[in-house]
Design a protein around this motif. Structure first.
Motif, PDB file in Angstrom:
ATOM      1  N   GLY A 170      59.129  50.251  44.570  1.00  0.00           N
ATOM      2  CA  GLY A 170      59.547  50.170  43.179  1.00  0.00           C
ATOM      3  C   GLY A 170      58.564  49.474  42.268  1.00  0.00           C
ATOM      4  O   GLY A 170      58.872  49.192  41.111  1.00  0.00           O
ATOM      5  N   TYR A 197      67.678  59.684  30.881  1.00  0.00           N
ATOM      6  CA  TYR A 197      66.638  60.259  31.729  1.00  0.00           C
ATOM      7  C   TYR A 197      66.343  61.654  31.214  1.00  0.00           C
ATOM      8  O   TYR A 197      67.232  62.511  31.127  1.00  0.00           O
ATOM      9  CB  TYR A 197      67.025  60.318  33.205  1.00  0.00           C
ATOM     10  CG  TYR A 197      65.904  60.950  33.996  1.00  0.00           C
ATOM     11  CD1 TYR A 197      64.791  60.213  34.344  1.00  0.00           C
ATOM     12  CD2 TYR A 197      65.920  62.316  34.288  1.00  0.00           C
ATOM     13  CE1 TYR A 197      63.722  60.809  35.002  1.00  0.00           C
ATOM     14  CE2 TYR A 197      64.858  62.916  34.937  1.00  0.00           C
ATOM     15  CZ  TYR A 197      63.756  62.148  35.289  1.00  0.00           C
ATOM     16  OH  TYR A 197      62.686  62.737  35.913  1.00  0.00           O
ATOM     17  N   HIS A 216      62.650  54.290  34.281  1.00  0.00           N
ATOM     18  CA  HIS A 216      63.201  54.088  35.624  1.00  0.00           C
ATOM     19  C   HIS A 216      64.072  52.835  35.662  1.00  0.00           C
ATOM     20  O   HIS A 216      63.628  51.739  35.325  1.00  0.00           O
ATOM     21  CB  HIS A 216      62.062  53.953  36.633  1.00  0.00           C
ATOM     22  CG  HIS A 216      62.514  53.929  38.056  1.00  0.00           C
ATOM     23  ND1 HIS A 216      62.871  55.056  38.751  1.00  0.00           N
ATOM     24  CD2 HIS A 216      62.678  52.892  38.925  1.00  0.00           C
ATOM     25  CE1 HIS A 216      63.215  54.733  39.984  1.00  0.00           C
ATOM     26  NE2 HIS A 216      63.107  53.430  40.109  1.00  0.00           N
ATOM     27  N   ALA A 217      65.335  53.011  36.048  1.00  0.00           N
ATOM     28  CA  ALA A 217      66.312  51.924  36.199  1.00  0.00           C
ATOM     29  C   ALA A 217      66.753  51.318  34.868  1.00  0.00           C
ATOM     30  O   ALA A 217      67.443  50.303  34.858  1.00  0.00           O
ATOM     31  CB  ALA A 217      65.776  50.828  37.126  1.00  0.00           C
ATOM     32  N   VAL A 239      68.241  59.696  39.510  1.00  0.00           N
ATOM     33  CA  VAL A 239      66.949  59.204  39.023  1.00  0.00           C
ATOM     34  C   VAL A 239      66.328  58.260  40.049  1.00  0.00           C
ATOM     35  O   VAL A 239      65.152  58.392  40.414  1.00  0.00           O
ATOM     36  CB  VAL A 239      67.110  58.480  37.667  1.00  0.00           C
ATOM     37  CG1 VAL A 239      65.771  57.898  37.216  1.00  0.00           C
ATOM     38  CG2 VAL A 239      67.652  59.438  36.617  1.00  0.00           C
ATOM     39  N   LEU A 240      67.112  57.314  40.523  1.00  0.00           N
ATOM     40  CA  LEU A 240      66.601  56.326  41.467  1.00  0.00           C
ATOM     41  C   LEU A 240      66.186  56.969  42.788  1.00  0.00           C
ATOM     42  O   LEU A 240      65.290  56.478  43.481  1.00  0.00           O
ATOM     43  CB  LEU A 240      67.656  55.243  41.709  1.00  0.00           C
ATOM     44  CG  LEU A 240      68.080  54.448  40.465  1.00  0.00           C
ATOM     45  CD1 LEU A 240      69.158  53.433  40.818  1.00  0.00           C
ATOM     46  CD2 LEU A 240      66.878  53.751  39.828  1.00  0.00           C
ATOM     47  N   GLU A 241      66.830  58.083  43.141  1.00  0.00           N
ATOM     48  CA  GLU A 241      66.486  58.787  44.386  1.00  0.00           C
ATOM     49  C   GLU A 241      65.348  59.788  44.184  1.00  0.00           C
ATOM     50  O   GLU A 241      64.912  60.434  45.135  1.00  0.00           O
ATOM     51  CB  GLU A 241      67.720  59.512  44.929  1.00  0.00           C
ATOM     52  CG  GLU A 241      68.808  58.568  45.437  1.00  0.00           C
ATOM     53  CD  GLU A 241      70.032  59.306  45.920  1.00  0.00           C
ATOM     54  OE1 GLU A 241      70.095  60.551  45.714  1.00  0.00           O
ATOM     55  OE2 GLU A 241      70.921  58.672  46.522  1.00  0.00           O
ATOM     56  N   LYS A 299      71.934  57.560  39.894  1.00  0.00           N
ATOM     57  CA  LYS A 299      71.603  57.723  41.310  1.00  0.00           C
ATOM     58  C   LYS A 299      70.525  58.781  41.502  1.00  0.00           C
ATOM     59  O   LYS A 299      69.573  58.595  42.267  1.00  0.00           O
ATOM     60  CB  LYS A 299      72.863  58.108  42.084  1.00  0.00           C
ATOM     61  CG  LYS A 299      72.635  58.352  43.564  1.00  0.00           C
ATOM     62  CD  LYS A 299      73.932  58.799  44.245  1.00  0.00           C
ATOM     63  CE  LYS A 299      73.688  59.123  45.723  1.00  0.00           C
ATOM     64  NZ  LYS A 299      74.930  59.617  46.372  1.00  0.00           N
ATOM     65  N   TYR A 307      55.858  54.849  40.415  1.00  0.00           N
ATOM     66  CA  TYR A 307      56.146  53.656  41.221  1.00  0.00           C
ATOM     67  C   TYR A 307      55.897  53.934  42.701  1.00  0.00           C
ATOM     68  O   TYR A 307      55.998  55.083  43.157  1.00  0.00           O
ATOM     69  CB  TYR A 307      57.602  53.218  41.014  1.00  0.00           C
ATOM     70  CG  TYR A 307      57.925  52.932  39.565  1.00  0.00           C
ATOM     71  CD1 TYR A 307      57.745  51.666  39.034  1.00  0.00           C
ATOM     72  CD2 TYR A 307      58.376  53.954  38.718  1.00  0.00           C
ATOM     73  CE1 TYR A 307      58.020  51.406  37.710  1.00  0.00           C
ATOM     74  CE2 TYR A 307      58.653  53.703  37.388  1.00  0.00           C
ATOM     75  CZ  TYR A 307      58.467  52.427  36.888  1.00  0.00           C
ATOM     76  OH  TYR A 307      58.719  52.182  35.560  1.00  0.00           O
ATOM     77  N   ASP A 352      69.179  54.522  35.225  1.00  0.00           N
ATOM     78  CA  ASP A 352      69.716  53.907  36.447  1.00  0.00           C
ATOM     79  C   ASP A 352      70.651  54.829  37.218  1.00  0.00           C
ATOM     80  O   ASP A 352      71.340  54.396  38.142  1.00  0.00           O
ATOM     81  CB  ASP A 352      70.445  52.606  36.097  1.00  0.00           C
ATOM     82  CG  ASP A 352      71.623  52.826  35.144  1.00  0.00           C
ATOM     83  OD1 ASP A 352      71.763  53.950  34.612  1.00  0.00           O
ATOM     84  OD2 ASP A 352      72.390  51.869  34.915  1.00  0.00           O
ATOM     85  N   TRP A 397      72.399  61.679  32.198  1.00  0.00           N
ATOM     86  CA  TRP A 397      71.877  60.635  33.072  1.00  0.00           C
ATOM     87  C   TRP A 397      71.123  59.579  32.275  1.00  0.00           C
ATOM     88  O   TRP A 397      70.415  59.890  31.318  1.00  0.00           O
ATOM     89  CB  TRP A 397      70.921  61.236  34.102  1.00  0.00           C
ATOM     90  CG  TRP A 397      71.595  62.095  35.140  1.00  0.00           C
ATOM     91  CD1 TRP A 397      72.869  61.978  35.614  1.00  0.00           C
ATOM     92  CD2 TRP A 397      71.002  63.203  35.829  1.00  0.00           C
ATOM     93  NE1 TRP A 397      73.120  62.940  36.557  1.00  0.00           N
ATOM     94  CE2 TRP A 397      71.992  63.707  36.719  1.00  0.00           C
ATOM     95  CE3 TRP A 397      69.754  63.811  35.799  1.00  0.00           C
ATOM     96  CZ2 TRP A 397      71.756  64.793  37.551  1.00  0.00           C
ATOM     97  CZ3 TRP A 397      69.515  64.888  36.625  1.00  0.00           C
ATOM     98  CH2 TRP A 397      70.503  65.373  37.495  1.00  0.00           C
ATOM     99  N   THR A 424      63.760  46.085  32.750  1.00  0.00           N
ATOM    100  CA  THR A 424      63.609  47.544  32.754  1.00  0.00           C
ATOM    101  C   THR A 424      63.646  48.157  31.353  1.00  0.00           C
ATOM    102  O   THR A 424      63.507  49.372  31.206  1.00  0.00           O
ATOM    103  CB  THR A 424      64.715  48.201  33.601  1.00  0.00           C
ATOM    104  OG1 THR A 424      65.997  47.890  33.041  1.00  0.00           O
ATOM    105  CG2 THR A 424      64.656  47.694  35.035  1.00  0.00           C
TER     106      THR A 424
END
Length: 695
Positions: free
Chosen positions: A425, A412, A405-406, A614-616, A612, A421, A610, A607, A400
């Motif tokens: 992912g 972020y 992302h991640a 961002v991932l959501e 939360k 993505y 990785d 942020w 990554t």
């Protein structure tokens, strides 16, 4: 630090160890180590005193189709491969670089069997997820075939794996952290000499009575590969990032067809047997240097001999080496007159050993008895340590690292045009279009028509020669990301991926994270002035006059901001802004204010990629709602295709402004500050952060 012996894995003392057959049979797999001097893995292979030695290059389709590689880097690589092949042939008239075309994971197991290989040797590549997976598979295949693996480090000053362990398996995010980690190992190892001879690549049946000429040897090797599947017979690639359709530099139509895989050992050379196992050509990659408007011939020719010649020339100037300070070198000189060493392409492909560069610079500095000696991070050694820092960081983060992302180290930030993505992912290629204004800004950037001459000249220099000064890279990155355009650093990294000869899988994403203030560097309020910064190095704008010749007749006063010139000055220069050269695509100061406002909010949230949120997929909306900065818009009357842009009101200099400037003796107007000193801060930020950055 004494050099470690290359690690050994795989078959160990197997039936293939060579004892019964009278000696080891070694395959040396060249990759980013296109040299003979200071190669620990190569020396370890030759220390076995093998009965046969196969210098191999696998022409990997992954790099042809799935990596962004432009003509300049491909050309440098091909020239370096040809130079290496000639050097091997000079050491042994029966040898050359044996280029086979296809996936290494398909070819290596077959070659182990057909050539009776007992040992596989190569220099480790510690960076890039594809490389790590490829090499792990090669080790597994070697073990399955009873082949012992000798893999040594030599691409860096230190063994990156060991440095990462010394840093508790955490990425190094400052130069100080890197220096602390490597302090446990002492000085880098001293370079070793190139071999004086190499054994021949002989099949077992030819060991007792070797062929007398390479013209007799190559047909035997070729015959041994009969029945081996060709890559061209496999299903084609999922996508081709270098195709014209996806913005790459392949030609259009039939001339853009990739033919290098039409046979296993080379369809693109003459019918002579000497062309067997030959180095591919640009034409076989569907590329044409002249059509792509890159320098012909190259200003940076590839090869070990060329790299060593350049190193020798630089090292002779002991004062230059001892007092070298990269932030003080000029970004406004052409590639043919670079103010830095221009050895980075040779380090990238291993044509010049980084340890030789290090120790030659140390000795040159000792010889200089004058004043003004520099130290890390500004000096030569400091620049090489930055390279190590990024490599350890990439190895610590993994796959990554090259995206937001991640990514656990990248802040972020709600950039426009981020990588997209799918629900699983996986990156969507080609990238779905973003908002119209940002897409237009990005297109103007990569096509060098932003209306800001230094930005456009630097982009043209990069696309033409494959190289630009590091401060020009800083300017481009600042403009595209946190300075004005607010476009994801991922897009900038992709652009450099394609055009830089010295592209590196750790340094390139690392530099873009640094310069976008996403990681490594945090003083986001320092922004490069689009005119004031380069003007300090070259008031006459020589780089602009070369790469943007339509502006060559502008007076020095207006060369960096021609849209501020009165109409009569533009007409006298035979270049009207908005007609013969684009008007600025955005308001520099207004967009800078917008970007700083956004950065404050993003930094306050804290942020990383990785997180939360961002991932959501919730982070972007939250940040944009909080900072309230409007989406980007295009100037009134902007027509990208026609390149005839109406000059917006904010870009029109008024006569009263000229008069006010005269009265102040050319001094800055009230409210203008020198905030473009990012490069100075970046060289000290590894030691301390300002109170504002810490907060």
């Amino acid at each position: 630090m004494a050099p470690k012996k290359p690690s050994s894995s795989g078959g160990g003392a197997s039936k293939k160890s060579g004892d019964k057959d009278g000696g080891a049979r070694v395959m040396y797999w060249f990759r980013t180590d296109l040299r003979l001097h200071d190669s620990p893995a190569l020396q370890a292979a030759l220390d076995l005193k093998p009965q046969a030695f196969f210098p191999l290059w696998c022409w990997d389709p992954n790099y042809i189709y799935k990596h962004r590689v432009g003509i300049n880097r491909f050309r440098f690589l091909l020239e370096s491969m040809s130079a290496l092949s000639s050097s091997l042939h000079s050491l042994n008239p029966l040898s050359q670089l044996l280029v086979v075309r296809g996936d290494p994971c398909d070819l290596l197991p077959e070659l182990f069997k057909r050539w009776g290989i007992t040992h596989l040797a190569f220099e480790r590549d510690p960076n890039d997820e594809y490389v790590r997976q490829r090499d792990d598979q090669a080790r597994k295949d070697a073990k399955a075939n009873g082949v012992e693996v000798l893999d040594g480090y030599g691409h860096h000053l230190y063994d990156i794996r060991e440095v990462l362990k010394a840093h508790n398996n955490e990425p190094t995010l400052t130069l100080g952290a890197l220096q602390s980690a490597v302090s446990k190992f002492g000085d880098p190892a001293k370079p070793i000499d190139a071999p004086k001879s190499i054994p021949s690549p002989l099949l077992k049946d030819d060991v007792a009575s070797p062929p007398q000429d390479i013209k007799d040897l190559l047909p035997k090797l070729l015959k041994s590969l009969e029945g081996l599947p060709e890559y061209s017979k496999k299903k084609g690639p999922e996508y081709d990032l270098n195709s014209h359709e996806l913005g790459g530099q392949r030609s259009t139509g039939e001339s853009g067809k990739v033919t290098c895989y039409d046979s296993l050992v080379g369809p693109d050379a003459s019918e002579s047997i000497k062309s067997t196992f030959s180095v591919p050509t640009l034409e076989s990659l569907g590329m044409d240097a002249k059509a792509a408007r890159v320098s012909v011939p190259s200003l940076i020719p590839g090869g070990e001999a060329e790299g060593l010649k350049r190193l020798e020339r630089v090292i002779k100037d002991t004062k230059y080496i001892a007092t070298f300070s990269k932030p003080k070198t000029s970004p406004c000189q052409d590639t043919s007159e670079a103010s830095t060493t221009l050895l980075s392409p040779y380090l990238k492909f291993g044509c010049v050993s980084v340890r030789k560069f290090w120790w030659d610079a140390v000795e040159a500095s000792k010889q200089y008895k004058g004043a003004g000696k520099t130290s890390p991070p500004e000096n030569i050694q400091g620049q090489l340590l930055f390279r190590e820092m990024y490599s350890v960081a990439e190895a610590g983060v993994g796959e990554t690292y090259k995206r937001v992302h991640a990514n656990p180290i990248s802040r972020y930030i709600d950039w426009y045009l981020p990588t997209v993505y799918d629900s699983k992912g996986k990156e969507i290629i080609p990238r779905p279009a973003g908002d119209a204004a940002s897409e237009a800004r990005y297109a103007a950037f990569v096509e060098a028509r932003t209306g800001f001459p230094f930005i456009d000249a630097a982009v043209k220099q990069l696309k033409t020669t494959g190289w630009i000064h590091h401060l020009a890279r800083h300017s481009l990155a600042s403009f595209l990301t946190r300075g004005q355009c607010w476009i994801s650093w991922e897009r900038g990294a992709e652009f450099f991926d394609e055009h830089l000869i010295d592209w590196d899988p750790a340094s390139n994403p690392g530099n873009w994270m640094w310069l976008s203030c996403s990681a490594f560097f945090h003083q986001y309020y320092r922004v490069y002035g689009l005119a004031t910064f380069p003007q300090k190095y070259d008031p006459s704008g020589s780089l602009i006059r070369k790469y943007c010749p339509e502006l060559k007749d502008f007076p020095d006063k207006h060369i960096y901001a021609p849209h501020t010139a009165p109409l009569e000055v533009q007409r006298k220069a035979k270049c009207e802004i908005g007609k013969d050269y684009p008007a600025p695509i955005l308001d520099e100061k207004k967009e800078k204010e917008h970007c700083i406002a956004r950065m404050k909010v993003a930094y306050a949230k804290g942020w990383r990629g990785d997180a939360k949120e961002v991932l959501e997929g919730k982070a972007q909306e939250i940040l944009r709602k909080e900072h309230g900065v409007p989406d980007p818009t295009l100037p009134e009357g902007y027509k990208a295709q026609e390149n005839k842009d109406k000059i917006p009101k904010w870009a029109q200099r008024k006569e009263e402004d000229d008069e006010a400037q005269k009265k102040q003796g050319g001094k800055k107007r009230k409210g203008e500050k020198d905030e473009e000193e990012d490069h100075k801060a970046s060289d000290t930020s590894t030691k301390t952060l300002s109170k504002k950055a810490k907060k």
